[in-house]
Motif scaffolding. Structure first.
Motif, PDB file in Angstrom:
ATOM      1  N   VAL A  99      -2.553 -10.501   4.712  1.00  0.00           N
ATOM      2  CA  VAL A  99      -3.105 -11.442   3.735  1.00  0.00           C
ATOM      3  C   VAL A  99      -3.105 -10.826   2.336  1.00  0.00           C
ATOM      4  CG1 VAL A  99      -5.201 -12.704   3.068  1.00  0.00           C
ATOM      5  CG2 VAL A  99      -4.447 -12.690   5.445  1.00  0.00           C
ATOM      6  N   ALA A 100      -3.371  -9.534   2.237  1.00  0.00           N
ATOM      7  CA  ALA A 100      -3.379  -8.879   0.930  1.00  0.00           C
ATOM      8  C   ALA A 100      -1.985  -8.910   0.292  1.00  0.00           C
ATOM      9  CB  ALA A 100      -3.862  -7.436   1.063  1.00  0.00           C
ATOM     10  N   ILE A 101      -0.947  -8.749   1.089  1.00  0.00           N
ATOM     11  CA  ILE A 101       0.426  -8.816   0.559  1.00  0.00           C
ATOM     12  C   ILE A 101       0.718 -10.236   0.090  1.00  0.00           C
ATOM     13  CG2 ILE A 101       2.882  -8.586   1.127  1.00  0.00           C
ATOM     14  CD1 ILE A 101       1.377  -5.910   0.862  1.00  0.00           C
ATOM     15  N   GLU A 102       0.344 -11.217   0.891  1.00  0.00           N
ATOM     16  CA  GLU A 102       0.513 -12.619   0.492  1.00  0.00           C
ATOM     17  C   GLU A 102      -0.208 -12.883  -0.829  1.00  0.00           C
ATOM     18  OE1 GLU A 102      -0.494 -15.529   3.490  1.00  0.00           O
ATOM     19  OE2 GLU A 102       0.131 -14.149   5.073  1.00  0.00           O
ATOM     20  N   ARG A 103      -1.439 -12.411  -0.924  1.00  0.00           N
ATOM     21  CA  ARG A 103      -2.242 -12.616  -2.136  1.00  0.00           C
ATOM     22  C   ARG A 103      -1.586 -11.971  -3.350  1.00  0.00           C
ATOM     23  NH1 ARG A 103      -6.823 -10.152  -0.806  1.00  0.00           N
ATOM     24  NH2 ARG A 103      -7.324 -11.816   0.640  1.00  0.00           N
ATOM     25  N   LEU A 104      -1.067 -10.747  -3.192  1.00  0.00           N
ATOM     26  CA  LEU A 104      -0.383 -10.083  -4.303  1.00  0.00           C
ATOM     27  C   LEU A 104       0.807 -10.902  -4.791  1.00  0.00           C
ATOM     28  CD1 LEU A 104      -0.342  -6.332  -3.157  1.00  0.00           C
ATOM     29  CD2 LEU A 104      -1.523  -7.287  -5.164  1.00  0.00           C
ATOM     30  N   ALA A 105       1.593 -11.420  -3.853  1.00  0.00           N
ATOM     31  CA  ALA A 105       2.760 -12.223  -4.224  1.00  0.00           C
ATOM     32  C   ALA A 105       2.333 -13.485  -4.974  1.00  0.00           C
ATOM     33  CB  ALA A 105       3.581 -12.570  -2.986  1.00  0.00           C
ATOM     34  N   ILE A 106       1.312 -14.154  -4.473  1.00  0.00           N
ATOM     35  CA  ILE A 106       0.834 -15.392  -5.091  1.00  0.00           C
ATOM     36  C   ILE A 106       0.250 -15.111  -6.469  1.00  0.00           C
ATOM     37  CG2 ILE A 106      -0.921 -17.217  -4.902  1.00  0.00           C
ATOM     38  CD1 ILE A 106      -0.396 -17.036  -1.796  1.00  0.00           C
ATOM     39  N   GLU A 107      -0.547 -14.049  -6.583  1.00  0.00           N
ATOM     40  CA  GLU A 107      -1.135 -13.692  -7.877  1.00  0.00           C
ATOM     41  C   GLU A 107      -0.078 -13.317  -8.903  1.00  0.00           C
ATOM     42  OE1 GLU A 107      -3.996 -10.671  -6.889  1.00  0.00           O
ATOM     43  OE2 GLU A 107      -5.451 -12.143  -6.131  1.00  0.00           O
ATOM     44  N   ALA A 108       1.058 -12.799  -8.441  1.00  0.00           N
ATOM     45  CA  ALA A 108       2.144 -12.431  -9.346  1.00  0.00           C
ATOM     46  C   ALA A 108       3.015 -13.638  -9.707  1.00  0.00           C
ATOM     47  CB  ALA A 108       3.002 -11.337  -8.718  1.00  0.00           C
TER      48      ALA A 108
END
Length: 170
Positions: free
Chosen positions: A145-154
């Motif tokens: 989920v943290a990787i998904e969140r990083l991608a979305i935030e970027a």
């Protein structure tokens, strides 16, 4: 490693992982990673937020770029679905080797999940999300989920697709 599947990502997973600064996650399972020529063409022919990062990472990691007839025929033309067609050609080539090799097609496009994307026996199509969860369960990643969140935030519009349930390959 002789029986390890070859990981062959479509454009979407490359982009998502680049947005999350997580391209190294492709290497975590220890499987060979390959780039299909048409997918590399799609990812680097235009200047995008991730095009240079992906091109440089492929070069720095010495990721093999596999040539396809699809790319040769599509040279210079922009057509829909040619990356997927080149991957399908590549997967068929793996199945024709003696002995046959297994491939894992990493994707995000909902159309691929619904469409009749034919893969030979022993090959799988897996979403980026399923691949990240596999890594989390394997202990190579603290949080999918943290990787998904990083991608979305970027700025990445990450797919909500979840497929298949039976990943990883045996």
């Amino acid at each position: 490693m002789g029986d390890a599947p070859v990981l062959i990502p479509d454009a979407g997973p490359w982009i998502t992982l680049a947005y999350a600064d997580g391209l190294d996650l492709l290497l975590k399972p220890g499987w060979p990673v390959a780039m299909v020529d048409m997918v590399l063409e799609e990812l680097t022919r235009s200047q995008t937020p991730t095009s240079q990062q992906i091109g440089a990472w492929v070069k720095d990691q010495c990721i093999p770029v596999w040539s396809t007839e699809v790319c040769r025929r599509a040279a210079g033309r922009r057509q829909r679905n040619v990356g997927e067609m080149a991957i399908q050609e590549t997967m068929q080539g793996l199945a024709m080797e003696d002995p046959p090799r297994r491939g894992v097609f990493l994707f995000e496009d909902h159309k691929i999940a619904r469409a009749t994307f034919l893969l030979p026996p022993g090959c799988l199509k897996v979403t980026t999300r399923a691949f990240l969860l596999f890594q989390e369960r394997g202990g190579w990643l603290d949080s999918a989920v943290a990787i998904e969140r990083l991608a979305i935030e970027a700025g990445r519009q990450f797919s909500r697709l979840r497929f298949p349930l039976g990943f990883p390959p045996d």
